[in-house]
Design a protein around this motif. Structure first.
Motif, PDB file in Angstrom:
ATOM      1  N   LEU A   4     -71.475  -4.281   6.445  1.00 22.62           N
ATOM      2  CA  LEU A   4     -72.754  -4.949   6.271  1.00 22.62           C
ATOM      3  C   LEU A   4     -73.879  -4.064   6.793  1.00 22.62           C
ATOM      4  N   ILE A   5     -74.847  -3.813   5.922  1.00 20.10           N
ATOM      5  CA  ILE A   5     -76.076  -3.138   6.337  1.00 20.10           C
ATOM      6  C   ILE A   5     -77.059  -4.257   6.661  1.00 20.10           C
ATOM      7  N   PRO A   6     -77.474  -4.396   7.926  1.00 16.45           N
ATOM      8  CA  PRO A   6     -78.269  -5.556   8.325  1.00 16.45           C
ATOM      9  C   PRO A   6     -79.608  -5.650   7.593  1.00 16.45           C
ATOM     10  N   ASP A   7     -80.022  -6.883   7.382  1.00 18.51           N
ATOM     11  CA  ASP A   7     -81.284  -7.169   6.703  1.00 18.51           C
ATOM     12  C   ASP A   7     -82.470  -6.591   7.475  1.00 18.51           C
ATOM     13  N   SER A   8     -82.348  -6.506   8.787  1.00 20.25           N
ATOM     14  CA  SER A   8     -83.451  -5.999   9.616  1.00 20.25           C
ATOM     15  C   SER A   8     -83.744  -4.520   9.369  1.00 20.25           C
ATOM     16  N   ARG A   9     -82.770  -3.779   8.851  1.00 27.10           N
ATOM     17  CA  ARG A   9     -82.955  -2.339   8.581  1.00 27.10           C
ATOM     18  C   ARG A   9     -83.521  -2.067   7.197  1.00 27.10           C
ATOM     19  N   LEU A  10     -83.480  -3.056   6.305  1.00 29.87           N
ATOM     20  CA  LEU A  10     -83.889  -2.850   4.922  1.00 29.87           C
ATOM     21  C   LEU A  10     -85.197  -3.575   4.624  1.00 29.87           C
ATOM     22  N   LEU A  11     -86.183  -2.843   4.162  1.00 25.20           N
ATOM     23  CA  LEU A  11     -87.424  -3.442   3.697  1.00 25.20           C
ATOM     24  C   LEU A  11     -87.303  -3.731   2.212  1.00 25.20           C
ATOM     25  N   ASP A  12     -88.101  -4.651   1.726  1.00 25.45           N
ATOM     26  CA  ASP A  12     -88.102  -4.930   0.292  1.00 25.45           C
ATOM     27  C   ASP A  12     -88.538  -3.687  -0.468  1.00 25.45           C
ATOM     28  N   GLY A  13     -87.894  -3.446  -1.596  1.00 28.82           N
ATOM     29  CA  GLY A  13     -88.233  -2.296  -2.422  1.00 28.82           C
ATOM     30  C   GLY A  13     -86.999  -1.539  -2.855  1.00 28.82           C
ATOM     31  N   ARG A  14     -87.207  -0.337  -3.352  1.00 26.97           N
ATOM     32  CA  ARG A  14     -86.126   0.477  -3.896  1.00 26.97           C
ATOM     33  C   ARG A  14     -85.454   1.307  -2.814  1.00 26.97           C
ATOM     34  N   TRP A  15     -84.129   1.360  -2.866  1.00 23.50           N
ATOM     35  CA  TRP A  15     -83.296   2.161  -1.970  1.00 23.50           C
ATOM     36  C   TRP A  15     -82.238   2.874  -2.797  1.00 23.50           C
ATOM     37  N   ASN A  16     -81.900   4.075  -2.403  1.00 22.72           N
ATOM     38  CA  ASN A  16     -80.753   4.793  -2.960  1.00 22.72           C
ATOM     39  C   ASN A  16     -79.683   4.823  -1.876  1.00 22.72           C
ATOM     40  N   ILE A  17     -78.521   4.257  -2.198  1.00 25.08           N
ATOM     41  CA  ILE A  17     -77.420   4.207  -1.241  1.00 25.08           C
ATOM     42  C   ILE A  17     -76.389   5.251  -1.634  1.00 25.08           C
ATOM     43  N   THR A  18     -76.003   6.081  -0.675  1.00 23.97           N
ATOM     44  CA  THR A  18     -74.949   7.074  -0.883  1.00 23.97           C
ATOM     45  C   THR A  18     -73.903   6.874   0.206  1.00 23.97           C
ATOM     46  N   VAL A  19     -72.660   6.615  -0.215  1.00 26.82           N
ATOM     47  CA  VAL A  19     -71.558   6.425   0.723  1.00 26.82           C
ATOM     48  C   VAL A  19     -70.579   7.577   0.522  1.00 26.82           C
ATOM     49  N   ASN A  20     -70.499   8.451   1.505  1.00 25.33           N
ATOM     50  CA  ASN A  20     -69.505   9.523   1.509  1.00 25.33           C
ATOM     51  C   ASN A  20     -68.404   9.075   2.459  1.00 25.33           C
ATOM     52  N   TRP A  21     -67.222   8.812   1.901  1.00 25.17           N
ATOM     53  CA  TRP A  21     -66.140   8.307   2.736  1.00 25.17           C
ATOM     54  C   TRP A  21     -64.843   9.017   2.412  1.00 25.17           C
ATOM     55  N   GLU A  22     -63.911   8.899   3.362  1.00 27.34           N
ATOM     56  CA  GLU A  22     -62.631   9.594   3.252  1.00 27.34           C
ATOM     57  C   GLU A  22     -61.515   8.634   3.633  1.00 27.34           C
ATOM     58  N   TYR A  23     -60.429   8.733   2.883  1.00 32.68           N
ATOM     59  CA  TYR A  23     -59.250   7.912   3.181  1.00 32.68           C
ATOM     60  C   TYR A  23     -58.013   8.787   3.003  1.00 32.68           C
ATOM     61  N   GLN A  24     -57.262   8.954   4.064  1.00 30.66           N
ATOM     62  CA  GLN A  24     -56.041   9.765   4.090  1.00 30.66           C
ATOM     63  C   GLN A  24     -56.272  11.162   3.515  1.00 30.66           C
ATOM     64  N   GLY A  25     -57.368  11.788   3.944  1.00 34.40           N
ATOM     65  CA  GLY A  25     -57.663  13.166   3.550  1.00 34.40           C
ATOM     66  C   GLY A  25     -58.304  13.338   2.192  1.00 34.40           C
ATOM     67  N   LYS A  26     -58.493  12.271   1.438  1.00 33.17           N
ATOM     68  CA  LYS A  26     -59.113  12.355   0.119  1.00 33.17           C
ATOM     69  C   LYS A  26     -60.548  11.835   0.216  1.00 33.17           C
ATOM     70  N   LYS A  27     -61.489  12.622  -0.326  1.00 36.98           N
ATOM     71  CA  LYS A  27     -62.902  12.280  -0.216  1.00 36.98           C
ATOM     72  C   LYS A  27     -63.362  11.473  -1.432  1.00 36.98           C
ATOM     73  N   TYR A  28     -64.269  10.534  -1.161  1.00 30.27           N
ATOM     74  CA  TYR A  28     -64.842   9.671  -2.189  1.00 30.27           C
ATOM     75  C   TYR A  28     -66.356   9.612  -1.991  1.00 30.27           C
ATOM     76  N   ARG A  29     -67.058   9.308  -3.079  1.00 31.30           N
ATOM     77  CA  ARG A  29     -68.525   9.196  -3.013  1.00 31.30           C
ATOM     78  C   ARG A  29     -68.998   8.068  -3.921  1.00 31.30           C
ATOM     79  N   PHE A  30     -69.767   7.159  -3.342  1.00 29.44           N
ATOM     80  CA  PHE A  30     -70.350   6.030  -4.068  1.00 29.44           C
ATOM     81  C   PHE A  30     -71.867   6.164  -3.992  1.00 29.44           C
ATOM     82  N   GLU A  31     -72.532   6.089  -5.142  1.00 24.87           N
ATOM     83  CA  GLU A  31     -73.992   6.162  -5.183  1.00 24.87           C
ATOM     84  C   GLU A  31     -74.520   5.003  -6.013  1.00 24.87           C
TER      85      GLU A  31
END
Length: 148
Positions: free
Chosen positions: A116-143
């Protein structure tokens, strides 16, 4: 006083150069016209482009990829439930195109498959979210670009 065509031409050129110089100086010194780069280290990021492409390809090949949705508490990222949440590591970067001072990072620390990304950190408007994550040595990217 009589002005011949040569004098008029010189006066016209001086006025034109002065007009252009006024705008050049105004644009370079006024903070209102200051525009930031998307990333200060864009060259370094460009060198890692193939890793980014591979991570995005890995994300696309998942049976249940990362999804995001707006909730009352904030923005919720849902990771694949088939993965052990304790083994998922990485970072979430939220980029606000309208203001560099609003950008922030979050480390991924999961006890269940949601983050959860808290509501207090996000202002109304446009955001680009990039999630760089790894699981068991394999890298993934969500945008995703969202309007909060």
């Amino acid at each position: 006083m009589k002005i011949n065509w040569g004098t008029g031409l010189v006066i016209g050129m001086v006025l034109f150069i002065g007009f252009i110089m006024f705008f050049v100086i105004t644009m370079t010194t006024d903070d209102k016209y200051s525009h930031d780069l998307v990333a200060e280290d864009y060259y370094k990021q460009e060198m890692q482009l193939q890793e980014t492409i591979d991570a995005a390809t890995n994300e696309a090949q998942l049976e249940t990829p990362v999804t995001g949705r707006k909730t009352e508490a904030g923005y919720e990222l849902q990771f694949p439930e088939t993965f052990d949440p304790k083994e998922i590591t990485g970072k979430v970067f939220l980029y606000r195109p309208s203001g560099k001072q609003l950008d922030f990072d979050m480390l991924i620390a999961l006890s269940n498959s949601t983050l959860l990304i808290p509501d207090s950190r996000l202002l109304d408007g446009r955001w680009n979210i990039t999630v760089n994550w790894e699981y068991q040595g394999k890298k993934y990217r969500f945008e995703k670009a969202i309007t909060y």
